[in-house]
Design an enzyme around this catalytic site. Structure first.
Site: not given
Lengths: 285, 285
Positions: B30, B37
Site C-alpha cells: 500500500m 517492504h
C-alpha cells in the site's frame, strides 16, 4: 487425446502448450456430454490452438437435497465424443484432487446470485464460481466457453471474470436444441417418455413470449401470462419461476425496454429444467 | 524502472517479460515503503528475473471508521526507493482503474478470517483477499512476497492460493524491526514521540513470551500473563488481543505443543499496531 487426472499433469500440459506459443480454449463441463457441449467444443476449436475439456461433477454446487449422486456419468462415452471432436486433453480429476482438504475459500458474486435459480438453490452459484476459479487457475485458458442455456451462470461468470480481472475471455454460445425445441441438458435423461413429450412446451412458451414482444407487448406481466398459458398445456410441468430481467443486474423489469432475459425454471417429475431467451424490444420484426 | 497505472499497460509488461521466458516476482504494497517492504523486494530480486511492486491503498480492506484517508502516501519517495532497489516496474493504479464499477465479486477465506484481527476488522480480510486475487490476475507472478509481520494475512493468503489453485507461490519473509525491536509498519508514522518510546514494549512482550516457552512454560494463560505484565509498563498501550493460536487453523490453544503463533494487536493513541512471533515448544534452547 490425453485424459489427465491430476492438477500437476494438467499444469505440465498447459506449460508445454504455452511454451509453443499456443492459445488455450477451455470447455468446463460436468460430463454426460451432449450436442450442446459439442457446440462449445467446436467453437473452442475455431478460436484456439489447443482445446481442454474438463469433466468434473463438482459437489460444492449441489445442495444437500439435489441430484449429486444421480447426476449422469459416462466417462467412456464422453472420451469418445471428445476424441471425435479432436479435443487435445480431457481434465477429469477426482473429488479429492480438487478438494484435498476442507475448502475454506469461496468466490462469491453477490446480488446476481440471489435471483432466478439462486432463490431455490442457495450456495449453487458460489460452488460454480469457486470451481470455475479453480479450473481457470489450473488450465489458464485464453478463452472459456459456456452455453447460453445456463444464462444466469454465464452472466455470473462474466461478472466474476471482470470484477477479479481474470486473464481470460468468456465466450457464450447459443443454446443447442432438440428438433422439437427442448434445450439440450444432461438432466433431460431424468424425463419419462411422457414428460419428454411435454418438455418442449418450455421453449414453446419462450417462443410465444418472443412473438408477443415482437408484436409490441411491453408489459412483463402480460408476457408472463402468455408463458403461463402455454406451460399450462401440461399438467406435469410445475413452473418454479418465470422471470423477465435486466441482462446486467438480473433485476425484474416492470416493462420491456431494450434487451431483456426471459428465464424459466420448471420441474418435470424429478427433473428441474431451465431455459431462457434474450429479447430486444428495440428490434421488432 | 517504469511506473504503470493501467491494467492494460501492466498486462503488456507481463506479456513481454513472459515472452522472454522471465520469471516474475511480485510485492503487493500500500506504499509508504519502509525497510520491511525493501526486504521483500530484495527477496523478490533474488528469486525472480523481473520484480513488480504494486502501490495501491485498497479501499475495500478499510472499515468505515478506519484510516483510509489518513493512510500515508508518498509516491515520489516510494518511486525513489524502488529505483534504488532496481525494481523493474511499479504498478500504481487509481481506485477507478481497480474498481471501475460496483464490485460484486468477493473472495473470502472462511474461519481463518473470523479470528485475531478479523474480530475487530469485519470485512478487512475479504478486501485483502479480493484485491490480492485481482492483483495476482493482473501481474500473473510466479512468486508473491508477504511479510510475517502481518502473520494472519500471510496464513490467509497462503490458504486462498492453495484452495483456489492459484498458479503462484507465496513467500513469507521475516519481520524487519527497528533497532529497538518495533516491527516496521507504515502506521508507525501515527505515533507521537512518547508513544514511539513505548511501542517497542510490544515486541519486548513477545520476546518475553518466547523466553518463557523456551524455559518450558506450556500454559498459554501463563504466557499471556507474561505478555500482559510487559505491556502494562506503558499506560499508553491498550491491548486489543493477545492470542496464542494454531498456525494452520488460528484457533486458540490451551497448551503450547509444537509450533504456535503468538499474536498481539494493540492501540497506541490513533495507531493500531500488530506484531507476532512463531514459537516452537519442540525446540527448546
Amino acid at each position: 487425446m490425453r485424459t489427465l487426472t491430476t492438477i500437476e499433469e494438467m499444469r505440465a500440459f498447459v506449460r508445454d502448450a504455452r511454451s509453443q506459443g499456443k492459445s488455450i480454449g477451455f470447455v468446463p463441463t460436468m460430463g454426460a456430454l451432449h450436442a450442446g457441449h459439442l457446440s462449445l467444443i467446436r467453437r473452442a476449436k475455431e478460436k484456439s490452438d489447443v482445446v481442454v475439456v474438463s469433466i468434473f461433477v463438482n459437489p460444492t454446487q449441489f445442495g444437500p437435497s439435489e441430484d449429486l449422486e444421480a447426476y449422469p456419468r459416462d466417462m467412456a462415452a464422453d472420451q469418445q465424443k471428445c476424441r471425435d471432436e479432436q479435443v487435445d486433453a480431457i481434465f477429469a480429476p477426482a473429488v479429492n484432487e480438487m478438494y484435498p482438504q476442507e475448502n475454506l475459500t469461496w468466490v462469491n458474486v453477490e446480488s446476481l446470485t440471489d435471483k432466478l435459480c439462486g432463490r431455490s438453490r442457495p450456495g449453487h452459484f458460489r460452488g460454480v464460481t469457486t470451481v470455475c476459479t479453480k479450473l481457470f487457475n489450473i488450465v489458464q485458458p485464453d478463452y472459456a466457453f459456456f452455453g447460453q442455456k445456463d444464462g444466469q451462470q454465464a452472466i455470473v461468470i462474466k461478472r466474476m471474470v471482470a470484477d477479479l480481472n481474470m486473464p481470460l475471455q468468456i465466450v457464450v454460445c447459443d443454446t443447442v436444441r432438440e428438433p422439437d425445441g427442448l434445450a439440450m441438458s444432461s438432466r433431460n435423461k431424468y424425463l419419462t417418455p411422457e414428460q419428454r413429450q411435454d418438455a418442449p412446451l418450455i421453449y414453446k412458451s419462450l417462443a410465444a413470449a418472443r412473438d408477443a414482444v415482437d408484436q409490441g407487448e411491453r408489459s412483463t406481466e402480460k408476457v408472463k401470462q402468455t408463458i403461463q398459458s402455454v406451460l399450462a398445456e401440461s399438467q406435469e410441468i410445475e413452473p418454479e419461476y418465470i422471470n423477465i430481467v435486466d441482462l446486467d443486474t438480473l433485476s425484474e423489469l416492470p416493462q420491456i425496454q431494450g434487451k431483456a432475459l426471459i428465464a424459466i425454471a420448471a420441474k418435470l417429475g424429478t427433473a428441474r429444467l431451465i431455459d431462457n431467451i434474450i429479447v430486444d424490444a428495440n428490434t421488432q420484426k
